[in-house]
Design an enzyme around this catalytic site. Structure first.
Site, short mmCIF file in Angstrom:
data_model
loop_
_atom_site.label_atom_id
_atom_site.label_comp_id
_atom_site.label_asym_id
_atom_site.label_seq_id
_atom_site.Cartn_x
_atom_site.Cartn_y
_atom_site.Cartn_z
CE LYS A 80 -4.58 0.72 0.62
NZ LYS A 80 -5.75 -0.09 0.36
CB VAL A 174 -28.29 2.12 -3.63
CG1 VAL A 174 -28.89 0.83 -3.14
CG2 VAL A 174 -29.06 3.30 -3.06
N GLY A 175 -24.66 3.04 -3.98
CA GLY A 175 -23.71 3.68 -4.90
C GLY A 175 -23.27 2.66 -5.94
CG HIS A 176 -19.76 3.45 -8.28
ND1 HIS A 176 -19.47 4.57 -7.54
CD2 HIS A 176 -19.78 3.82 -9.56
CE1 HIS A 176 -19.32 5.59 -8.36
NE2 HIS A 176 -19.50 5.17 -9.59
CB VAL A 177 -20.40 -1.94 -4.56
CG1 VAL A 177 -20.53 -3.44 -4.30
CG2 VAL A 177 -18.98 -1.60 -4.97
#
Ligand code: NAD
Length: 348
Positions: A80, A174-177
């Protein structure tokens, strides 16, 4: 500041500090392990208040990536990076290019992707100076498919159900995923309840998936089978766990447990928890399939393996009467230690 004595130092293979004052760059790249393959993990841009805080974060995050890759079977290691800057005010093309040269200097031992404070567009800038970059394809649909596979595994284990028809699922965010997950669940016949801080996204889910809207705080109290956190971290805590009526918690959000002990708190209440980094691994699986030409079918197929990995986690947790998050960590350490012992990279 010492590194080897830092509380979160865990025999990381390499911790590299970089500075390029002309571009305003101060960065740390931590490679926890390349035992399973080149270290792949995101670059976080964050206004850390001290070097120590940045070091702690990069040491923790890079180790978590080793665990995540080990259980996802990506054939990648854990790493990372962090850039000490405010992504809203300090991020520039010059800074990203300077950072890309740091990544390049590591010769492919570390492959960078997006994270908090960076985007796919930023990765395109980084790519202008190094080829050791990934995360240029939106991973969300594949992540959602992995979560869907994970919910099926949890329903099989906990509820002895082979299909999801009629299953009640509460999706937080309830965004992208979350939205893509709703699509899969609806197709499988599940009954959906959704919440989001953005009312327009809730309206879309209502229109497209016949989802029933819930108030932000009400989502924890619903009489549902599955609670799927797909928004924020830390949502499973002393306040929320006693309120849950769901038999299963399975969602995409990172770092869902407020503290590690909340895994045990869920188990004590008889709630089956799908460890976040196991069920949301579709994202990194997708990244590992980007290569020279993106292989979406390959990514989807490997992501289906999340079902089997979770069945093993659930089975062992039941046999050992241990929380699922602890079992997942143990399984990851076993896989990673095995690769380290043989000294060879393997595809997991
Ligand atoms: P996103 O930003 O597209 O969606 C998150 C949604 O949650 C947004 O619509 C936002 O309005 C909503 N939200 C924020 N706070 C909320 C709250 N208090 N209550 C309800 N809704 C709230 O993000 P995403 O890409 O869909 O990712 C969702 C989660 O999954 C994040 O935790 C992310 O780290 C994790 N994750 C994503 C991927 C991926 O492939 N995108 C991979 C692994 C993990």
């Amino acid at each position: 500041m010492t590194v080897f004595d830092a509380p979160d130092f865990d025999d990381h293979e390499q911790v590299a500090f970089f500075s390029a004052p002309e571009a305003g760059l101060k960065a740390i790249i931590a490679i926890h392990s390349t035992a399973l393959g080149p270290a792949l993990g995101g670059c976080r841009v964050w206004p850390y208040t001290s070097d120590r805080e940045a070091l702690t974060d990069v040491l923790r995050l890079s180790r978590a990536m080793t665990y995540k890759h080990a259980l996802a079977g990506t054939g990648q290691g854990g790493g990372k990076s962090v850039i000490i800057a405010d992504s809203r005010t300090d991020k520039s093309a010059a800074l990203l290019r300077a950072f890309g040269r740091c990544v390049d200097a590591l010769g492919g031992r570390y492959i960078v992707a997006e994270d908090v404070g960076t985007s796919a567009d930023d990765m395109a800038v980084v790519q202008s100076v190094t080829r050791h970059v990934a995360g240029l394809v939106d991973p969300s649909p594949v992540t959602a498919y992995g979560v869907f596979s994970g919910i099926k595994a949890a329903a099989r284990h906990k509820l002895a159900r082979d299909g999801l028809a009629g299953l009640k699922v509460a999706v937080q965010g309830v965004g992208h995923v979350g939205r893509a997950l709703c699509g899969y669940l609806r197709e499988a016949g599940a009954e959906l309840f959704v919440t989001d801080i953005d009312p327009a996204l809730v309206d879309r889910a209502r229109a497209d998936f016949a989802a029933q809207p819930a108030a932000l705080d009400e989502i924890y109290d619903l009489e549902v089978d599955v609670f799927a956190p797909c928004a924020l971290g830390g949502v499973l805590n002393d306040d929320t766990i006693p309120r849950l009526k769901a038999a299963i918690v399975a969602g995409a959000a990172n770092n869902q447990l407020g503290l590690a002990r909340h895994g045990a708190a869920l188990a004590e209440r008889g709630i089956l928890y799908a460890p976040d980094y196991v069920i949301n691994a579709g994202g990194i699986i997708n990244i590992s399939f980007e290569g020279a030409s993106y292989d979406r079918d390959g990514a989807m197929k490997q992501t289906e393996g999340i079902y089997d990995t979770l069945m093993e986690v659930f089975g062992r947790a039941e046999a050992d009467a241990a929380p699922t998050n602890e079992v997942a960590d143990r399984m990851a350490r076993e896989r990673f230690a095995e690769a380290k012992a043989t000294g060879s990279a393997r595809a997991g």
